[in-house]
Scaffold this motif. Structure first.
Motif, PDB file in Angstrom:
ATOM      1  N   THR A 196     -44.811  56.257   4.311  1.00 43.97           N
ATOM      2  CA  THR A 196     -43.718  57.182   4.659  1.00 43.97           C
ATOM      3  C   THR A 196     -42.390  56.785   4.036  1.00 43.97           C
ATOM      4  OG1 THR A 196     -43.218  55.953   6.702  1.00 43.97           O
ATOM      5  CG2 THR A 196     -44.847  57.730   6.853  1.00 43.97           C
ATOM      6  N   LEU A 247     -39.797  59.464   3.414  1.00 47.70           N
ATOM      7  CA  LEU A 247     -39.332  60.282   4.518  1.00 47.70           C
ATOM      8  C   LEU A 247     -38.110  59.667   5.191  1.00 47.70           C
ATOM      9  CD1 LEU A 247     -42.798  61.018   6.194  1.00 47.70           C
ATOM     10  CD2 LEU A 247     -41.519  62.510   4.638  1.00 47.70           C
ATOM     11  N   TYR A 286     -39.304  60.804  12.500  1.00 49.73           N
ATOM     12  CA  TYR A 286     -40.482  61.600  12.200  1.00 49.73           C
ATOM     13  C   TYR A 286     -41.672  60.994  12.940  1.00 49.73           C
ATOM     14  CZ  TYR A 286     -40.931  57.872   8.705  1.00 49.73           C
ATOM     15  OH  TYR A 286     -40.984  56.655   8.059  1.00 49.73           O
ATOM     16  N   VAL A 334     -46.021  60.400  12.996  1.00 48.35           N
ATOM     17  CA  VAL A 334     -47.225  60.311  12.173  1.00 48.35           C
ATOM     18  C   VAL A 334     -48.448  60.169  13.075  1.00 48.35           C
ATOM     19  CG1 VAL A 334     -45.926  59.157  10.332  1.00 48.35           C
ATOM     20  CG2 VAL A 334     -47.303  57.790  11.914  1.00 48.35           C
ATOM     21  N   GLU A 388     -43.092  68.830  12.796  1.00 46.07           N
ATOM     22  CA  GLU A 388     -44.263  68.543  11.982  1.00 46.07           C
ATOM     23  C   GLU A 388     -44.733  67.118  12.222  1.00 46.07           C
ATOM     24  OE1 GLU A 388     -42.620  69.435   8.190  1.00 46.07           O
ATOM     25  OE2 GLU A 388     -41.597  67.511   7.980  1.00 46.07           O
ATOM     26  N   HIS A 399     -46.905  64.013  10.207  1.00 44.83           N
ATOM     27  CA  HIS A 399     -47.421  63.543   8.926  1.00 44.83           C
ATOM     28  C   HIS A 399     -48.732  62.808   9.182  1.00 44.83           C
ATOM     29  CE1 HIS A 399     -43.543  64.604   7.194  1.00 44.83           C
ATOM     30  NE2 HIS A 399     -42.988  63.991   8.222  1.00 44.83           N
ATOM     31  N   VAL A 451     -51.553  60.342   8.120  1.00 47.26           N
ATOM     32  CA  VAL A 451     -51.654  59.169   7.255  1.00 47.26           C
ATOM     33  C   VAL A 451     -53.111  58.750   7.138  1.00 47.26           C
ATOM     34  CG1 VAL A 451     -51.053  56.736   7.014  1.00 47.26           C
ATOM     35  CG2 VAL A 451     -49.335  58.371   7.815  1.00 47.26           C
ATOM     36  N   VAL A 462     -49.529  59.508   2.970  1.00 46.87           N
ATOM     37  CA  VAL A 462     -49.472  60.737   3.757  1.00 46.87           C
ATOM     38  C   VAL A 462     -50.314  61.766   3.018  1.00 46.87           C
ATOM     39  CG1 VAL A 462     -48.016  62.625   4.554  1.00 46.87           C
ATOM     40  CG2 VAL A 462     -47.223  60.275   4.783  1.00 46.87           C
ATOM     41  N   THR A 503     -49.016  67.184   5.776  1.00 50.42           N
ATOM     42  CA  THR A 503     -47.953  67.365   6.765  1.00 50.42           C
ATOM     43  C   THR A 503     -48.205  68.692   7.447  1.00 50.42           C
ATOM     44  OG1 THR A 503     -46.354  66.052   5.506  1.00 50.42           O
ATOM     45  CG2 THR A 503     -45.472  67.604   7.128  1.00 50.42           C
TER      46      THR A 503
END
Length: 402
Positions: free
Chosen positions: A16, A19, A23, A25, A378, A380, A382, A387, A390
């Motif tokens: 990430t 990014l 966020y 994940v 959203e 992400h 992994v 990633v 998304t």
């Protein structure tokens, strides 16, 4: 599963790096492993996915594509209609009674939805509301599931152990309500559900509280024995009035125990896919942490302290430390008792905080599963150190169902 937290942090940071926090994940390797472990614990009975604990259509679909998973347990009727219309599942059980007149009208107006969605009831007044929205002669028969209260009431009912849900507690009450449903046009009784929250949703090994853990385990054993007999009697009473398609029970914390009940035909799970911190307090099975959110270090107010922007993503339930997010990567960070997790900033303490630089990420785990997705548009996904996709959350698709 033993986790090398340093390697996990390095992998998530690399995946990430492009990014900007905050966020969220989901680690697909851990998600898939948890999905398979839940199926194994269900011992051959299908697992219905609890959408409340996931709140990402892509991940609901991913779990349902794996062997052993079948059907969705939604948390509101509008959500159930959306999931059915969008093709996530043609078998959606609404976990709670509804008073949403517009959604009931939509359900009654569409025979395909009426075949796919099952309403939850525990009171004849809920049937009256449906009839007020759309009389039985102007709609297809609507699928109905009865909820049996699974709480334990020892000492002649003077003690209540569990959550406050359905008023239908005894086998006799379940049979009476089943007779009422069966005798009314416009409804088709297809299922019985009971959620033993005091077993499925209560960790039996709270950290640092050995005495409490022992008391919880003793209580859970007594509750389980009582529920085995009462649920079997309730199923028998309801079957006198309807041919049930399913008897649903349990949650992530009780999948193995609930599936061992001969009266149950399917179990429900959802939180175990993400592995939030509340499930760290379970002895029988602890899911591998799969869902995380990252915040950026923006201040270093003193040696041994680092402050991240945001972080106050608090879980529902009693106002207690157990509902706070937990700083997890790097290991060794803790919240300050005087500030906790703040809406706009969260100071973190620990020797490791001294080594954190401005812009570094701190990875948190949420206390509960799906509520994480109410904070982001959203997620992400992994795989390894990349990633790979998304995908939108419910919120990202413009839906706030509760």
């Amino acid at each position: 599963m033993a986790i090398d937290r340093d390697k996990l942090r390095d992998r998530l940071d690399r995946a990430t790096a492009h990014l900007d926090p905050p966020y969220a994940v989901v680690d697909l390797t851990a998600f898939d492993a948890n999905a398979d472990a839940l199926v194994q614990r269900a011992a051959g009975k299908p697992v219905r996915i609890a959408s409340k604990s996931v709140r990402v259509r892509e991940l609901l679909t991913r779990a349902l594509a794996r062997p052993g998973w079948r059907g969705v347990m939604a948390f509101t009727l509008p959500e159930a209609l959306w999931l059915a219309r969008s093709g996530v599942s043609d078998d959606v059980l609404v976990a709670y009674p509804t008073a949403d007149r517009r959604a009931l009208a939509e359900l009654a107006a569409d025979p395909a939805l009426a075949d796919a969605v099952t309403l939850m009831v525990d009171d004849a007044g809920q049937l009256d509301l449906v009839d007020q929205v759309c009389p039985p002669d102007r709609r297809p028969p609507l699928r109905v599931c009865l909820e049996l209260d699974a709480s334990w009431r020892p000492l002649g009912g003077r003690v209540h152990v569990g959550v406050r849900r359905s008023p239908v507690h005894s086998a006799g009450a379940a049979g009476s309500l089943a007779a009422a449903v069966a005798g009314r046009p416009g409804f088709r009784l297809v299922g019985l559900m009971s959620y033993e929250a005091q077993i499925a949703g209560l960790g039996d090994a709270p950290p640092g509280q050995a005495v409490l853990g022992t008391a919880i385990r003793v209580t859970q054993r007594g509750s389980y024995r009582e529920l085995l007999a009462r649920r079997a009697a309730a199923v028998a009473a309801v079957r006198e009035h309807a041919d049930l398609e399913f008897v649903n029970g349990g949650g992530t914390g009780s999948v193995a125990a609930t599936s061992a009940d001969p009266a149950v035909t399917e179990v429900t799970a959802g939180s175990g896919l993400y592995g939030p911190t509340l499930f760290d307090a379970y002895r029988a099975w602890r899911p591998t942490p799969a869902a995380f959110f990252a915040c950026a270090v923006v201040r270093r107010p003193a040696p041994g302290l680092a402050t991240v922007l945001g972080g106050g993503w608090i879980a529902s339930g009693p106002a207690a430390d157990s509902r706070l997010p937990r700083p997890w990567l790097p290991a060794g960070l803790k919240l300050l008792g005087a500030e906790g997790a703040g809406e706009v900033q969260t100071p973190l303490a620990g020797d490791v905080a001294t080594a954190l630089r401005i812009g570094d990420r701190v990875w948190f785990r949420h206390a509960k599963a799906g509520e994480l997705c109410e904070h982001v548009n959203e997620v992400h996904l992994v795989d390894g150190d990349s990633v790979v996709a998304t995908v939108p959350t419910y919120r990202g698709e413009g839906h706030a169902f509760l």
